[in-house]
Design a protein around this motif. Structure first.
Motif, PDB file in Angstrom:
ATOM      1  N   ASP A   1      -3.470  15.427  12.466  1.00 61.39           N
ATOM      2  CA  ASP A   1      -2.863  16.757  12.565  1.00 61.39           C
ATOM      3  C   ASP A   1      -2.673  17.380  11.185  1.00 61.39           C
ATOM      4  O   ASP A   1      -2.896  18.578  11.000  1.00 61.39           O
ATOM      5  N   GLU A   2      -2.246  16.574  10.222  1.00 61.98           N
ATOM      6  CA  GLU A   2      -2.054  17.070   8.855  1.00 61.98           C
ATOM      7  C   GLU A   2      -3.378  17.570   8.276  1.00 61.98           C
ATOM      8  O   GLU A   2      -3.438  18.651   7.683  1.00 61.98           O
ATOM      9  N   LEU A   3      -4.447  16.806   8.449  1.00 65.18           N
ATOM     10  CA  LEU A   3      -5.766  17.244   7.973  1.00 65.18           C
ATOM     11  C   LEU A   3      -6.191  18.533   8.670  1.00 65.18           C
ATOM     12  O   LEU A   3      -6.728  19.436   8.044  1.00 65.18           O
ATOM     13  N   TYR A   4      -5.961  18.584   9.962  1.00 61.07           N
ATOM     14  CA  TYR A   4      -6.323  19.772  10.726  1.00 61.07           C
ATOM     15  C   TYR A   4      -5.595  21.005  10.175  1.00 61.07           C
ATOM     16  O   TYR A   4      -6.218  22.032   9.926  1.00 61.07           O
ATOM     17  N   HIS A   5      -4.307  20.881   9.962  1.00 59.32           N
ATOM     18  CA  HIS A   5      -3.524  22.020   9.468  1.00 59.32           C
ATOM     19  C   HIS A   5      -3.927  22.415   8.046  1.00 59.32           C
ATOM     20  O   HIS A   5      -3.850  23.588   7.686  1.00 59.32           O
ATOM     21  N   ARG A   6      -4.376  21.482   7.262  1.00 53.31           N
ATOM     22  CA  ARG A   6      -4.823  21.789   5.901  1.00 53.31           C
ATOM     23  C   ARG A   6      -6.162  22.533   5.874  1.00 53.31           C
ATOM     24  O   ARG A   6      -6.391  23.351   4.994  1.00 53.31           O
ATOM     25  N   HIS A   7      -7.042  22.227   6.806  1.00 54.39           N
ATOM     26  CA  HIS A   7      -8.422  22.700   6.682  1.00 54.39           C
ATOM     27  C   HIS A   7      -8.912  23.625   7.797  1.00 54.39           C
ATOM     28  O   HIS A   7      -9.941  24.285   7.623  1.00 54.39           O
ATOM     29  N   ALA A   8      -8.248  23.692   8.928  1.00 51.03           N
ATOM     30  CA  ALA A   8      -8.772  24.428  10.080  1.00 51.03           C
ATOM     31  C   ALA A   8      -8.948  25.916   9.808  1.00 51.03           C
ATOM     32  O   ALA A   8      -9.982  26.499  10.154  1.00 51.03           O
ATOM     33  N   ARG A   9      -7.964  26.531   9.194  1.00 46.54           N
ATOM     34  CA  ARG A   9      -8.038  27.981   8.972  1.00 46.54           C
ATOM     35  C   ARG A   9      -9.212  28.333   8.052  1.00 46.54           C
ATOM     36  O   ARG A   9      -9.969  29.268   8.332  1.00 46.54           O
TER      37      ARG A   9
ATOM     38  N   ILE B   1       0.876  -1.173   0.000  1.00 44.61           N
ATOM     39  CA  ILE B   1       0.000   0.000   0.000  1.00 44.61           C
ATOM     40  C   ILE B   1       0.909   1.217   0.000  1.00 44.61           C
ATOM     41  O   ILE B   1       1.555   1.525   0.996  1.00 44.61           O
ATOM     42  N   THR B   2       0.921   1.911  -1.137  1.00 44.50           N
ATOM     43  CA  THR B   2       1.896   2.996  -1.314  1.00 44.50           C
ATOM     44  C   THR B   2       1.663   4.166  -0.389  1.00 44.50           C
ATOM     45  O   THR B   2       2.625   4.831   0.004  1.00 44.50           O
ATOM     46  N   HIS B   3       0.414   4.472  -0.020  1.00 41.07           N
ATOM     47  CA  HIS B   3       0.203   5.661   0.809  1.00 41.07           C
ATOM     48  C   HIS B   3       0.743   5.491   2.228  1.00 41.07           C
ATOM     49  O   HIS B   3       0.869   6.451   2.956  1.00 41.07           O
ATOM     50  N   LEU B   4       1.119   4.272   2.606  1.00 40.94           N
ATOM     51  CA  LEU B   4       1.719   4.079   3.920  1.00 40.94           C
ATOM     52  C   LEU B   4       3.178   4.516   3.944  1.00 40.94           C
ATOM     53  O   LEU B   4       3.760   4.709   4.994  1.00 40.94           O
ATOM     54  N   PHE B   5       3.774   4.662   2.752  1.00 41.13           N
ATOM     55  CA  PHE B   5       5.186   5.020   2.674  1.00 41.13           C
ATOM     56  C   PHE B   5       5.418   6.437   2.187  1.00 41.13           C
ATOM     57  O   PHE B   5       6.549   6.893   2.168  1.00 41.13           O
ATOM     58  N   LYS B   6       4.385   7.127   1.771  1.00 45.72           N
ATOM     59  CA  LYS B   6       4.523   8.521   1.325  1.00 45.72           C
ATOM     60  C   LYS B   6       4.597   9.441   2.545  1.00 45.72           C
ATOM     61  O   LYS B   6       4.040   9.131   3.603  1.00 45.72           O
ATOM     62  N   PRO B   7       5.257  10.593   2.385  1.00 45.31           N
ATOM     63  CA  PRO B   7       5.190  11.575   3.480  1.00 45.31           C
ATOM     64  C   PRO B   7       3.738  12.069   3.612  1.00 45.31           C
ATOM     65  O   PRO B   7       3.001  12.119   2.626  1.00 45.31           O
ATOM     66  N   LEU B   8       3.341  12.422   4.811  1.00 40.83           N
ATOM     67  CA  LEU B   8       1.959  12.841   5.042  1.00 40.83           C
ATOM     68  C   LEU B   8       1.545  14.006   4.145  1.00 40.83           C
ATOM     69  O   LEU B   8       0.416  14.069   3.680  1.00 40.83           O
ATOM     70  N   SER B   9       2.467  14.917   3.900  1.00 40.20           N
ATOM     71  CA  SER B   9       2.128  16.088   3.087  1.00 40.20           C
ATOM     72  C   SER B   9       1.825  15.716   1.639  1.00 40.20           C
ATOM     73  O   SER B   9       1.188  16.479   0.930  1.00 40.20           O
ATOM     74  N   ALA B  10       2.244  14.542   1.197  1.00 37.64           N
ATOM     75  CA  ALA B  10       1.994  14.111  -0.177  1.00 37.64           C
ATOM     76  C   ALA B  10       0.700  13.313  -0.311  1.00 37.64           C
ATOM     77  O   ALA B  10       0.274  13.022  -1.425  1.00 37.64           O
ATOM     78  N   LEU B  11       0.073  12.976   0.804  1.00 40.22           N
ATOM     79  CA  LEU B  11      -1.151  12.189   0.761  1.00 40.22           C
ATOM     80  C   LEU B  11      -2.363  13.073   0.504  1.00 40.22           C
ATOM     81  O   LEU B  11      -2.405  14.229   0.925  1.00 40.22           O
ATOM     82  N   THR B  12      -3.357  12.501  -0.143  1.00 42.64           N
ATOM     83  CA  THR B  12      -4.626  13.214  -0.315  1.00 42.64           C
ATOM     84  C   THR B  12      -5.365  13.197   1.013  1.00 42.64           C
ATOM     85  O   THR B  12      -5.047  12.407   1.917  1.00 42.64           O
TER      86      THR B  12
END
Length: 191
Positions: free
Chosen positions: A32-40, A3-14
């Motif tokens: 945390d990544e989702l929060y930082h992308r969408h909270a503001r 499963i490739t998304h397990l090895f990608k950096p979080l910032s590269a994931l959808t």
């Protein structure tokens, strides 16, 4: 099977891949990544919908992300952004229903999530000056942007109707509208 998304950096994931990680592994870092992308952006949405009440907007933003976490196993894998806005919309409906702001609830129910006008700009300028500044900006924009603006704000077409007219997916219409509105806001504020 790897499963490739397990090895990608979080910032590269959808967003959807991040939700898979949150749902399957209770992954705090993905959350945390989702929060930082969408909270503001979500905070801005709540701020506008609550009439500029910053503390309430902050509380609603936190409530929305708490619901994302508690409902992580119910995420269907479709658009995370749409799912998040559905949560936000329901939080606002509940807030208005359970508060003494029935008038606020009625006006909120009439508005759509695609509402893009920024009342702060209009309040700062009188209507005629605003219209002139907007017309000058629109004249300088590419024809496709002017058409998109006209379809949405002059012809009052919905996003699905615009998608049919322009023969593009609804998501493309939404993203183009968002970019257009942000660009216009920035240019109007600086003029």
């Amino acid at each position: 099977m790897i499963i490739t998304h397990l090895f990608k950096p979080l910032s590269a994931l959808t967003d959807e891949e991040l939700m898979q990680r949150i749902g399957s592994k209770d992954d705090d870092r993905a959350y945390d990544e989702l929060y930082h992308r969408h909270a503001r952006r979500l905070m801005g949405f709540f701020y506008r919908q609550t009439g500029g009440n910053e503390p309430l907007a902050a509380d609603l933003t936190q409530d929305a992300f708490m619901r994302v976490w508690t409902a992580r196993d119910r995420f269907s894998g479709t658009s995370f952004h749409t799912w998040l806005l559905t949560i936000a919309y329901n939080l606002l409906k509940n807030h208005y229903r359970h508060s003494e702001h029935e008038k606020d609830y009625e006006s909120f129910a009439v508005q759509t999530l695609e509402e893009a006008s920024d009342n702060n700009i209009i309040d700062q300028l009188d209507q005629q000056a605003f219209d002139q500044a907007l017309s000058r900006l629109l004249e300088k924009m590419p024809p496709e942007s002017r058409l998109l603006f006209s379809l949405r704000f002059e012809e009052d077409l919905t996003v699905p109707q615009i998608a049919v007219v322009m023969t593009v997916p609804e998501g493309t219409v939404k993203s183009r509208l968002h970019i257009l509105i942000q660009s216009l806001k920035q240019k109007l504020k600086s003029s």
